[in-house]
Design an enzyme around this catalytic site. Structure first.
Site, PDB file in Angstrom:
ATOM      1  N   HIS A   1      -5.420  -3.754  -2.466  1.00 42.40           N
ATOM      2  CA  HIS A   1      -5.737  -2.656  -3.377  1.00 42.40           C
ATOM      3  C   HIS A   1      -5.192  -3.211  -4.966  1.00 42.40           C
ATOM      4  CE1 HIS A   1      -4.838   1.197  -1.131  1.00 42.40           C
ATOM      5  NE2 HIS A   1      -4.206   0.257  -0.250  1.00 42.40           N
TER       6      HIS A   1
ATOM      7  N   SER B   1       0.671  -1.234   0.311  1.00 44.31           N
ATOM      8  CA  SER B   1      -0.272   0.252  -0.236  1.00 44.31           C
ATOM      9  C   SER B   1       0.941   1.429  -0.236  1.00 44.31           C
ATOM     10  CB  SER B   1      -1.185   0.167   1.636  1.00 44.31           C
ATOM     11  OG  SER B   1      -0.411  -0.527   2.123  1.00 44.31           O
TER      12      SER B   1
ATOM     13  N   LYS C   1     -12.045  -0.177  -1.281  1.00 48.08           N
ATOM     14  CA  LYS C   1     -11.668   1.322  -2.015  1.00 48.08           C
ATOM     15  C   LYS C   1     -12.229   1.354  -3.667  1.00 48.08           C
ATOM     16  CE  LYS C   1      -7.418   0.620   1.091  1.00 48.08           C
ATOM     17  NZ  LYS C   1      -7.265  -0.137   1.876  1.00 48.08           N
TER      18      LYS C   1
HETATM   19  C1  LIG Z   1      -6.396  -0.380   3.389  1.00 48.29           C
HETATM   20  C2  LIG Z   1      -6.318  -1.360   3.783  1.00 48.29           C
HETATM   21  C3  LIG Z   1      -7.027  -2.488   4.621  1.00 48.29           C
HETATM   22  C4  LIG Z   1      -7.720  -2.174   5.260  1.00 48.29           C
HETATM   23  O1  LIG Z   1      -9.434  -2.192   4.393  1.00 48.29           O
HETATM   24  P1  LIG Z   1     -10.379  -1.080   5.114  1.00 48.29           P
HETATM   25  O2  LIG Z   1     -11.327  -1.624   4.820  1.00 48.29           O
HETATM   26  O3  LIG Z   1     -10.166   0.074   4.725  1.00 48.29           O
HETATM   27  O4  LIG Z   1     -10.571  -2.210   6.426  1.00 48.29           O
HETATM   28  C5  LIG Z   1      -6.260  -3.640   4.537  1.00 48.29           C
HETATM   29  N1  LIG Z   1      -5.085  -4.443   3.906  1.00 48.29           N
HETATM   30  C6  LIG Z   1      -4.635  -3.103   3.222  1.00 48.29           C
HETATM   31  C7  LIG Z   1      -3.023  -4.174   2.228  1.00 48.29           C
HETATM   32  C8  LIG Z   1      -5.229  -1.560   2.369  1.00 48.29           C
HETATM   33  O5  LIG Z   1      -4.592  -1.037   2.129  1.00 48.29           O
END
Ligand SMILES: *Cc1c(COP(=O)(O)O)cnc(C)c1O
Length: 395
Positions: free
Chosen positions: A211, A183, A242
């Site tokens: 992502h 990320s 996302k």
């Molecule tokens: C954003 C993210 C999460 C968390 O996801 P949410 O649905 O926002 O709780 C988990 N793993 C990774 C790699 C992320 O970038």
């Protein structure tokens, strides 16, 4: 004196360490050009990859579901918080991820903690994790009872060493977990090599495609599809927060995994379910992903354009291979100053410093979306060049 006075000291410490966060406020829709803190800026910060947050079909689905089913379930999934829509979404997500089954959980964060905690239940288990994995995987490891083994980022030699060590070999269960796309750096996990190694060492594979879902692979199915590894990755985590633009997470894998998680995943058991409008939004989002492939194409056209131009301008984007594009600065103060100056120039890119990234790896993080126009990206690169020159970071 108040019992809460210790917080003043803690806050001062955070401020000294540049870790005190002041929230930016979004005053418009989450859009490629948005009003943030009273200023209209090119928004390079959201995870709105396919620009679904404002898609008319998705908005309508949410509104219709609200009118038809009300605003919420007022129950956890295991009591009476599972609606027909929840079941339908899980069926469709399993199709999307090409797995037997899927289970929707409150968020990507809780999906990761839930899986690690539910599957790794003994000191005789070993959880193997990339050092740059997301915080929710780290917390999942803390909630599990397993011994943790962390390998250097994407270092397959180190991973092999860990898998071959006697302690790991004699474990009751072994599970490897990796972000699909990392990320902060936007690089892709070396999944084909990870799968080979894990298959050789009888190790469960869990990939967090937060992502990559909606971004990589055919129709945005994620890293497993991107690398053509169908059937060889045991657990896929996805988010609905996302590319889907709403909120939620899911676990995709075999039917037994789903059945077991329903009875054991603590966030699933003890925290209430998504409102029907959120679930309807995700169903509509999937339709859009299938029916409007031009969004995924535009995401990648924009991504390639921005990357080429920002590199041409003289910036270092590290190992990024995806829409997440860091611009490396290497100093917390400078990264903050760069972000503030860009904001004045009408571009919002977030500065990220220690401890989210290592010291010396401070950066601005840009996320390109399908909603940006090439002209927006040209303006953003021009602002980067201007500020970079002013700050002496470009020759
Ligand atoms: C954003 C993210 C999460 C968390 O996801 P949410 O649905 O926002 O709780 C988990 N793993 C990774 C790699 C992320 O970038």
């Amino acid at each position: 004196m108040s019992r809460m006075d210790f917080l003043k000291d803690e806050i001062n410490k955070l401020k000294e360490e540049n870790r005190f966060i002041k929230l930016r406020v979004l005053e418009s829709e989450q859009a490629p050009i948005a009003v943030i803190d009273g200023k209209k800026v090119i928004n390079l910060t959201s995870n709105n990859y396919l620009n679904l947050t404002t898609h008319p079909k998705v908005k309508k689905a949410a509104a219709d579901a609200c009118l038809k089913y009300g605003i919420g379930t007022a129950a956890v999934r295991t009591i009476i918080g599972t609606t027909t829509l929840h079941g339908e979404l899980e069926k469709r997500l399993a199709e999307f991820k090409q797995t037997e089954a899927a289970l929707v959980i409150q968020s990507g964060f809780t999906s990761n903690t839930a899986v690690c905690q539910s599957l790794m239940t003994s000191h005789e288990d070993v959880l193997i994790s990339d050092e740059l994995n997301h915080a929710s995987i780290i917390d999942g490891g803390r909630l599990s009872k397993a011994v943790k083994k962390v390998y250097r980022h994407s270092d397959m030699t180190h991973l092999k060493e860990i898998l071959e060590s006697p302690e790991v070999k004699k474990a009751r269960r072994r599970m490897l977990v990796t972000d699909g796309v990392f990320s902060m750096d936007g690089d892709i996990a070396k999944l084909p090599e990870i799968v080979e190694l894990c298959e050789r060492h009888d190790t469960i594979i869990m990939v967090d495609d937060a992502h990559s879902s909606g971004v990589l692979g055919n129709q945005g199915r994620g890293t497993v599809d991107h690398f053509d590894l169908k059937g060889r990755v045991d657990i896929q985590i996805g988010t609905l927060s996302k590319a889907f633009g709403t909120i939620g997470g899911y676990v995709a894998g075999c039917q037994d995994l789903r059945d077991y998680m329903v009875s054991t995943a603590r966030p699933f058991l003890f925290s209430s379910s998504h409102p029907p409008s959120v679930i309807a939004t995700c169903l509509a989002g999937l339709d859009v992903i299938y029916n409007e492939p031009e969004l995924l194409e535009k995401l990648w056209t924009n991504t390639k354009f921005f990357k080429e131009e920002i590199v041409k301008a003289g910036f270092d984007i590290n190992k990024s291979e995806t829409p997440i594009t860091p611009v490396m600065i290497g100093d917390t103060k400078k990264a903050v100053e760069f972000s503030d100056r860009l904001f004045e120039e009408g571009v919002f890119a977030l500065s990220i410093g220690f401890p989210t990234v290592a010291k010396g790896k401070e950066r601005l993080r840009n996320i390109i979306t399908a909603g940006h126009e090439i002209t927006d990206l040209e303006r953003a690169v021009a602002a980067y060049k201007k500020v970079g020159k002013e700050m002496g970071l470009l020759s």
